[in-house]
Design a protein around this motif. Sequence first.
Motif, PDB file in Angstrom:
ATOM      1  N   PHE A 133     -12.731   4.856  -3.359  1.00 56.27           N
ATOM      2  CA  PHE A 133     -12.020   5.030  -3.785  1.00 56.27           C
ATOM      3  C   PHE A 133     -11.386   3.264  -2.512  1.00 56.27           C
ATOM      4  O   PHE A 133     -10.098   2.770  -3.967  1.00 56.27           O
ATOM      5  N   LYS A 134     -11.238   3.959  -1.646  1.00 55.86           N
ATOM      6  CA  LYS A 134     -10.204   2.887  -0.749  1.00 55.86           C
ATOM      7  C   LYS A 134     -10.949   1.299  -1.515  1.00 55.86           C
ATOM      8  O   LYS A 134     -10.478   0.393  -1.569  1.00 55.86           O
ATOM      9  N   THR A 135     -12.371   1.493  -1.107  1.00 57.72           N
ATOM     10  CA  THR A 135     -12.831  -0.398  -1.459  1.00 57.72           C
ATOM     11  C   THR A 135     -12.016  -0.419  -3.234  1.00 57.72           C
ATOM     12  O   THR A 135     -12.135  -2.000  -3.653  1.00 57.72           O
ATOM     13  N   THR A 136     -12.333   0.517  -4.304  1.00 60.01           N
ATOM     14  CA  THR A 136     -10.985  -0.025  -4.885  1.00 60.01           C
ATOM     15  C   THR A 136     -10.045  -0.102  -5.713  1.00 60.01           C
ATOM     16  O   THR A 136      -9.905  -0.997  -5.446  1.00 60.01           O
ATOM     17  N   LYS A 137      -9.583   0.090  -4.328  1.00 58.13           N
ATOM     18  CA  LYS A 137      -7.346   0.149  -3.955  1.00 58.13           C
ATOM     19  C   LYS A 137      -7.540  -0.977  -3.753  1.00 58.13           C
ATOM     20  O   LYS A 137      -6.186  -1.737  -4.053  1.00 58.13           O
ATOM     21  N   TYR A 138      -8.512  -1.385  -2.696  1.00 58.85           N
ATOM     22  CA  TYR A 138      -8.241  -3.253  -2.102  1.00 58.85           C
ATOM     23  C   TYR A 138      -8.930  -4.206  -3.091  1.00 58.85           C
ATOM     24  O   TYR A 138      -8.916  -5.472  -2.535  1.00 58.85           O
ATOM     25  N   MET A 139      -9.080  -3.555  -4.070  1.00 55.13           N
ATOM     26  CA  MET A 139      -9.560  -4.591  -4.906  1.00 55.13           C
ATOM     27  C   MET A 139      -8.368  -5.748  -5.530  1.00 55.13           C
ATOM     28  O   MET A 139      -7.167  -5.020  -5.660  1.00 55.13           O
ATOM     29  N   SER A 140      -7.904  -7.213  -5.336  1.00 58.55           N
ATOM     30  CA  SER A 140      -6.913  -7.465  -5.549  1.00 58.55           C
ATOM     31  C   SER A 140      -6.319  -7.261  -7.285  1.00 58.55           C
ATOM     32  O   SER A 140      -5.400  -7.934  -7.288  1.00 58.55           O
ATOM     33  N   ASP A 141      -7.404  -7.200  -8.118  1.00 57.80           N
ATOM     34  CA  ASP A 141      -6.807  -6.693  -9.517  1.00 57.80           C
ATOM     35  C   ASP A 141      -6.271  -6.230  -9.738  1.00 57.80           C
ATOM     36  O   ASP A 141      -6.527  -5.197 -10.881  1.00 57.80           O
ATOM     37  N   TYR A 142      -6.310  -4.824  -8.541  1.00 50.25           N
ATOM     38  CA  TYR A 142      -6.580  -3.206  -8.901  1.00 50.25           C
ATOM     39  C   TYR A 142      -4.599  -2.935  -9.509  1.00 50.25           C
ATOM     40  O   TYR A 142      -3.399  -3.261  -8.984  1.00 50.25           O
ATOM     41  N   PRO A 143      -4.409  -2.917 -10.886  1.00 50.01           N
ATOM     42  CA  PRO A 143      -3.231  -2.511 -11.356  1.00 50.01           C
ATOM     43  C   PRO A 143      -2.754  -1.372 -10.754  1.00 50.01           C
ATOM     44  O   PRO A 143      -3.033  -0.252 -10.193  1.00 50.01           O
ATOM     45  N   GLU A 144      -1.336  -1.454 -10.419  1.00 50.10           N
ATOM     46  CA  GLU A 144      -0.376  -0.530  -9.593  1.00 50.10           C
ATOM     47  C   GLU A 144       0.181   0.960 -10.566  1.00 50.10           C
ATOM     48  O   GLU A 144      -0.144   1.650 -10.334  1.00 50.10           O
ATOM     49  N   ARG A 145      -0.685   0.400 -12.103  1.00 47.56           N
ATOM     50  CA  ARG A 145      -0.744   1.649 -12.948  1.00 47.56           C
ATOM     51  C   ARG A 145      -1.499   1.087 -14.161  1.00 47.56           C
ATOM     52  O   ARG A 145      -1.717   0.104 -15.001  1.00 47.56           O
TER      53      ARG A 145
END
Length: 147
Positions: A35-47
Amino acid sequence: MFVLRHRPPLGWNAPSRSHSRPKTSNDTPYSEAHFKTTKYMSDYPERFDSLAHAREWFEAFIAYYNHEHRHSGIGWHTPASVHFGTAEEVRDQRAVTLAEAYDPPPRTLRPPPPTTPDTPAGMDQRPGQAQGTRTTNLIASQPSHWT
């Protein structure tokens, strides 16, 4: 201390106390690291706009994570490279490139030539998986209720 005064009434059948999350038995460090790896992606949307948007983003992320992202723990290889058994070939190609690029200065004392990191042994097999069998999904199988 206040805690020690109230501990005896709990008796011998008292639940064990936990003061920090890492010691919790039902903690899932691997999924939380993912989950941390996912959320640190630059294109991870806020919603995510919809369930379809979330599925589309995660499919692209998993393809990137498995086939493009290089991991330090597996010798800077991709998980797909290690999983499908091409990591040694890639490592050999890297060693050839490093050897060609290495041109030591003309001195008496020369530094040692660069080397590629070793691939950890046993990284191509999952625990309990029969030798020589491979699956196609690298991270996790898609739950049946997603379809």
